[in-house]
Write a protein that holds these residues in place. Structure first.
Motif, PDB file in Angstrom:
ATOM      1  N   GLY A   1       0.822  -1.212   0.000  1.00  0.00           N
ATOM      2  CA  GLY A   1       0.000   0.000   0.000  1.00  0.00           C
ATOM      3  C   GLY A   1       0.854   1.259   0.000  1.00  0.00           C
ATOM      4  N   SER A   2       1.928   1.261   0.797  1.00  0.00           N
ATOM      5  CA  SER A   2       2.798   2.446   0.837  1.00  0.00           C
ATOM      6  C   SER A   2       3.534   2.632  -0.487  1.00  0.00           C
ATOM      7  N   LEU A   3       3.899   1.534  -1.142  1.00  0.00           N
ATOM      8  CA  LEU A   3       4.543   1.630  -2.456  1.00  0.00           C
ATOM      9  C   LEU A   3       3.579   2.194  -3.497  1.00  0.00           C
ATOM     10  N   GLU A   4       2.350   1.721  -3.489  1.00  0.00           N
ATOM     11  CA  GLU A   4       1.357   2.179  -4.461  1.00  0.00           C
ATOM     12  C   GLU A   4       1.098   3.688  -4.316  1.00  0.00           C
ATOM     13  N   ARG A   5       1.089   4.180  -3.079  1.00  0.00           N
ATOM     14  CA  ARG A   5       0.734   5.584  -2.823  1.00  0.00           C
ATOM     15  C   ARG A   5       1.914   6.543  -2.945  1.00  0.00           C
ATOM     16  N   ALA A   6       3.134   6.017  -3.140  1.00  0.00           N
ATOM     17  CA  ALA A   6       4.326   6.879  -3.191  1.00  0.00           C
ATOM     18  C   ALA A   6       4.304   7.777  -4.435  1.00  0.00           C
ATOM     19  N   ASP A   7       5.205   8.756  -4.422  1.00  0.00           N
ATOM     20  CA  ASP A   7       5.266   9.766  -5.487  1.00  0.00           C
ATOM     21  C   ASP A   7       6.442   9.439  -6.413  1.00  0.00           C
ATOM     22  N   TYR A   8       6.161   9.103  -7.662  1.00  0.00           N
ATOM     23  CA  TYR A   8       7.206   8.656  -8.590  1.00  0.00           C
ATOM     24  C   TYR A   8       7.426   9.675  -9.705  1.00  0.00           C
TER      25      TYR A   8
END
Length: 278
Positions: free
Chosen positions: A28-35
């Motif tokens: 979940g934290s990976l999905e919501r990160a800013d890329y």
């Protein structure tokens, strides 16, 4: 974003075993990160536990930033061999970021890692890039505050295990050493704490390697991961003792030439301090 696509991207490798809630939280934290990048590969590698819920959870979690693969190991590897096998993925993907399932990432974690890899990836003195910043040392009751000189990173002879990036060069150098050192060499000056890590630890080998070969990890002054300390293979109860203060901003990181950076040994002692004090 388009011009950044030309660079070699870091493949994210999430390592799991028998903790479905932990897998859900990190994914979940990976999905919501800013890329700042597109088409980022996510690999979820799950060691064999007989718990199908972990695999199901990993498969169900959203990943909208690129391709996603879930590997369920047919036989139990154990933590050390599992991490080693994930490091071996550098041969296929070029660069990997290994994240164990009890971690949680800062929104800017990937952008930091890409900038650090671009800056230091080809330097033979760099053995890895850490995503985590610890405020304590292995054998000291006092907090650790590295010297600030205006840059965003420093260097330490410590192999971080709470989120780390390896490229093919870094990993090949370590694997060559590891192949010759299946028993830890006792003539290397590492803390007793490291030597007493359990046999399931890969980190004690990597930490001994960086000291013996005089290599360093890149550390950010601000932590890009935190560890939830979920009960698992090395701890039989949950603990909040491993939390780090997460960086929640976004920036272009100021990264010195290796010669100009602040450096510490594995004990947290500054290297080259004599020049400053003269």
């Amino acid at each position: 974003v388009v011009d950044k696509m030309k660079k070699g991207l870091i493949t994210l490798v999430v390592v799991g075993y028998n903790r479905p809630a932990s897998i859900r939280r990190i994914l979940g934290s990976l999905e919501r990160a800013d890329y700042d990048y597109e088409d980022i590969r996510l690999v979820v590698s799950i060691d064999h536990s007989g718990m199908e819920e972990v695999v199901k959870t990993a498969e169900e979690c959203a990943w909208s930033h690129g391709p996603k693969e879930v590997f369920y190991r047919p036989l139990r590897l154990g933590l050390r061999n599992h991490i080693i096998s994930c490091g071996d993925m550098t041969e296929k993907y070029g660069a990997v970021m290994v994240l164990e399932d009890d971690l949680f990432v800062s929104p800017d974690f990937y952008n930091y890692a890409m900038q650090a890899l671009e800056r230091y990836g080809d330097d033979p003195r760099i053995a890895g890039i850490s995503l985590n910043t610890k405020r304590e040392l292995l054998e000291s009751p006092y907090p650790f505050f590295p010297l600030h000189t205006g840059y965003d990173v420093y260097f330490q002879q410590f192999a971080s295990s709470w989120g780390q990036v390896w490229n093919r060069r870094m990993w090949a150098d370590f694997k060559a050493w590891y192949g010759q050192n299946q028993t830890l060499p006792r003539n290397v000056n590492v803390p007793l704490t490291v030597l007493n890590y359990p046999e399931t630890s890969w980190a004690k080998f990597y930490q001994t390697y960086v000291v013996e070969k005089n290599k360093f990890y890149v550390f950010s002054y601000d932590s890009l991961t935190t560890n939830f300390g979920d009960a698992g293979e090395h701890f039989n109860h949950d603990s909040s003792a491993f939390q780090s203060v997460l960086f929640y901003g976004k920036k272009e990181y100021r990264m010195p030439a290796f010669e100009d950076g602040v450096k510490y040994d594995i004990f947290g002692e500054p290297l080259g301090l004599g020049k400053v004090l003269e």
